[in-house]
Design a protein around this motif. Sequence first.
Motif, mmCIF file in Angstrom:
data_model
loop_
_atom_site.group_PDB
_atom_site.id
_atom_site.type_symbol
_atom_site.label_atom_id
_atom_site.label_comp_id
_atom_site.label_asym_id
_atom_site.label_seq_id
_atom_site.Cartn_x
_atom_site.Cartn_y
_atom_site.Cartn_z
ATOM 1 N N THR A 92 0.852 -1.185 0.000
ATOM 2 C CA THR A 92 0.000 0.000 0.000
ATOM 3 C C THR A 92 0.890 1.238 0.000
ATOM 4 O O THR A 92 1.855 1.311 0.748
ATOM 5 C CB THR A 92 -0.880 0.010 1.266
ATOM 6 O OG1 THR A 92 -1.703 -1.147 1.238
ATOM 7 C CG2 THR A 92 -1.726 1.254 1.338
ATOM 8 N N MET A 93 0.550 2.209 -0.842
ATOM 9 C CA MET A 93 1.325 3.445 -0.893
ATOM 10 C C MET A 93 0.474 4.599 -0.393
ATOM 11 O O MET A 93 -0.675 4.759 -0.796
ATOM 12 C CB MET A 93 1.785 3.747 -2.320
ATOM 13 C CG MET A 93 2.649 4.995 -2.396
ATOM 14 S SD MET A 93 3.464 5.099 -3.994
ATOM 15 C CE MET A 93 3.216 6.829 -4.352
ATOM 16 N N LEU A 94 1.051 5.381 0.504
ATOM 17 C CA LEU A 94 0.418 6.607 0.987
ATOM 18 C C LEU A 94 1.277 7.771 0.512
ATOM 19 O O LEU A 94 2.457 7.858 0.856
ATOM 20 C CB LEU A 94 0.329 6.597 2.511
ATOM 21 C CG LEU A 94 -0.540 5.512 3.127
ATOM 22 C CD1 LEU A 94 -0.423 5.527 4.649
ATOM 23 C CD2 LEU A 94 -1.985 5.673 2.708
ATOM 24 N N SER A 95 0.688 8.670 -0.256
ATOM 25 C CA SER A 95 1.403 9.801 -0.826
ATOM 26 C C SER A 95 0.982 11.094 -0.147
ATOM 27 O O SER A 95 -0.184 11.479 -0.206
ATOM 28 C CB SER A 95 1.121 9.895 -2.328
ATOM 29 O OG SER A 95 1.540 11.136 -2.835
ATOM 30 N N GLU A 96 1.947 11.754 0.469
ATOM 31 C CA GLU A 96 1.647 13.036 1.103
ATOM 32 C C GLU A 96 1.149 14.046 0.077
ATOM 33 O O GLU A 96 0.184 14.763 0.334
ATOM 34 C CB GLU A 96 2.872 13.576 1.831
ATOM 35 C CG GLU A 96 2.551 14.882 2.566
ATOM 36 C CD GLU A 96 3.750 15.509 3.225
ATOM 37 O OE1 GLU A 96 3.694 15.714 4.457
ATOM 38 O OE2 GLU A 96 4.739 15.806 2.526
ATOM 39 N N ASP A 97 1.784 14.103 -1.087
ATOM 40 C CA ASP A 97 1.361 15.061 -2.117
ATOM 41 C C ASP A 97 -0.108 14.871 -2.488
ATOM 42 O O ASP A 97 -0.861 15.839 -2.570
ATOM 43 C CB ASP A 97 2.222 14.927 -3.381
ATOM 44 C CG ASP A 97 3.623 15.472 -3.213
ATOM 45 O OD1 ASP A 97 3.878 16.208 -2.224
ATOM 46 O OD2 ASP A 97 4.472 15.173 -4.072
ATOM 47 N N HIS A 98 -0.504 13.618 -2.714
ATOM 48 C CA HIS A 98 -1.897 13.363 -3.100
ATOM 49 C C HIS A 98 -2.872 13.671 -1.965
ATOM 50 O O HIS A 98 -3.939 14.256 -2.202
ATOM 51 C CB HIS A 98 -2.062 11.923 -3.583
ATOM 52 C CG HIS A 98 -1.367 11.655 -4.874
ATOM 53 N ND1 HIS A 98 -0.636 10.526 -5.103
ATOM 54 C CD2 HIS A 98 -1.258 12.396 -6.003
ATOM 55 C CE1 HIS A 98 -0.110 10.571 -6.313
ATOM 56 N NE2 HIS A 98 -0.467 11.693 -6.880
ATOM 57 N N LEU A 99 -2.502 13.283 -0.756
ATOM 58 C CA LEU A 99 -3.393 13.550 0.377
ATOM 59 C C LEU A 99 -3.513 15.041 0.671
ATOM 60 O O LEU A 99 -4.611 15.538 0.937
ATOM 61 C CB LEU A 99 -2.910 12.785 1.611
ATOM 62 C CG LEU A 99 -3.064 11.263 1.521
ATOM 63 C CD1 LEU A 99 -2.291 10.574 2.642
ATOM 64 C CD2 LEU A 99 -4.531 10.875 1.540
ATOM 65 N N LEU A 100 -2.406 15.753 0.607
ATOM 66 C CA LEU A 100 -2.469 17.209 0.829
ATOM 67 C C LEU A 100 -3.310 17.886 -0.240
ATOM 68 O O LEU A 100 -4.098 18.795 0.064
ATOM 69 C CB LEU A 100 -1.062 17.814 0.859
ATOM 70 C CG LEU A 100 -0.212 17.517 2.087
ATOM 71 C CD1 LEU A 100 1.196 18.067 1.899
ATOM 72 C CD2 LEU A 100 -0.841 18.072 3.357
ATOM 73 N N ALA A 101 -3.144 17.463 -1.492
ATOM 74 C CA ALA A 101 -3.919 18.061 -2.584
ATOM 75 C C ALA A 101 -5.416 17.804 -2.404
ATOM 76 O O ALA A 101 -6.237 18.686 -2.670
ATOM 77 C CB ALA A 101 -3.440 17.517 -3.930
ATOM 78 N N ALA A 102 -5.771 16.619 -1.937
ATOM 79 C CA ALA A 102 -7.185 16.282 -1.743
ATOM 80 C C ALA A 102 -7.783 16.970 -0.520
ATOM 81 O O ALA A 102 -8.922 17.446 -0.556
ATOM 82 C CB ALA A 102 -7.346 14.762 -1.616
ATOM 83 N N LEU A 103 -7.030 17.030 0.560
ATOM 84 C CA LEU A 103 -7.554 17.580 1.814
ATOM 85 C C LEU A 103 -7.399 19.091 1.949
ATOM 86 O O LEU A 103 -8.195 19.730 2.632
ATOM 87 C CB LEU A 103 -6.860 16.899 3.001
ATOM 88 C CG LEU A 103 -7.113 15.401 3.154
ATOM 89 C CD1 LEU A 103 -6.188 14.807 4.209
ATOM 90 C CD2 LEU A 103 -8.573 15.147 3.494
ATOM 91 N N TYR A 104 -6.356 19.640 1.327
ATOM 92 C CA TYR A 104 -6.038 21.057 1.503
ATOM 93 C C TYR A 104 -5.836 21.744 0.150
ATOM 94 O O TYR A 104 -4.880 22.497 -0.028
ATOM 95 C CB TYR A 104 -4.780 21.215 2.374
ATOM 96 C CG TYR A 104 -4.917 20.569 3.731
ATOM 97 C CD1 TYR A 104 -5.708 21.149 4.720
ATOM 98 C CD2 TYR A 104 -4.271 19.377 4.027
ATOM 99 C CE1 TYR A 104 -5.844 20.554 5.955
ATOM 100 C CE2 TYR A 104 -4.395 18.778 5.264
ATOM 101 C CZ TYR A 104 -5.189 19.369 6.222
ATOM 102 O OH TYR A 104 -5.324 18.779 7.454
#
Length: 163
Positions: free
Chosen positions: A31-43
Amino acid sequence: MSRGTLYVFCGKMASGKSTLARQIAAERASTMLSEDHLLAALYAGEVNDVSSYVRCSDKLKSAIRPVLIDLLRNGASVVLDFPANTVTQRRWIQDVIVQAGASHEFHYLHSSDESCKARLKARAIEEPQRHATDTVAMFDAITRFFEPPSNDEGFDIIRHDCG
């Protein structure tokens, strides 16, 4: 039950961390968790300088930490595409590893500023949606905080020379 492995990445902006993270996730069926993708989606639209990045990243890490620990404790391996570029960031990651009782792979992508800036310019063409944050000015602002990892931090460092 065996514990999972946490795959961690350190390197300057545009050194190839996310590319290597995707490769490892595919090769190891993790499983990959990407900070860039999560930040873009949440913020969306909120991360536009170093201080806003730190604020949003800290919130994200606080929320994801218990989930990450549970995944690792339950045997899932996780590719954590979050930067491990400062001693503080690496302490957070080390704490997750210890709390989960997990193993780890720490990948350090060693790159010159010039090669990173060249990749950054190419990425601006390939991914125009990142134009607001993927700039030479942002590279310079973030890179001044970069701290190469040292052996005394408790990681087994795998070094990649990337130009």
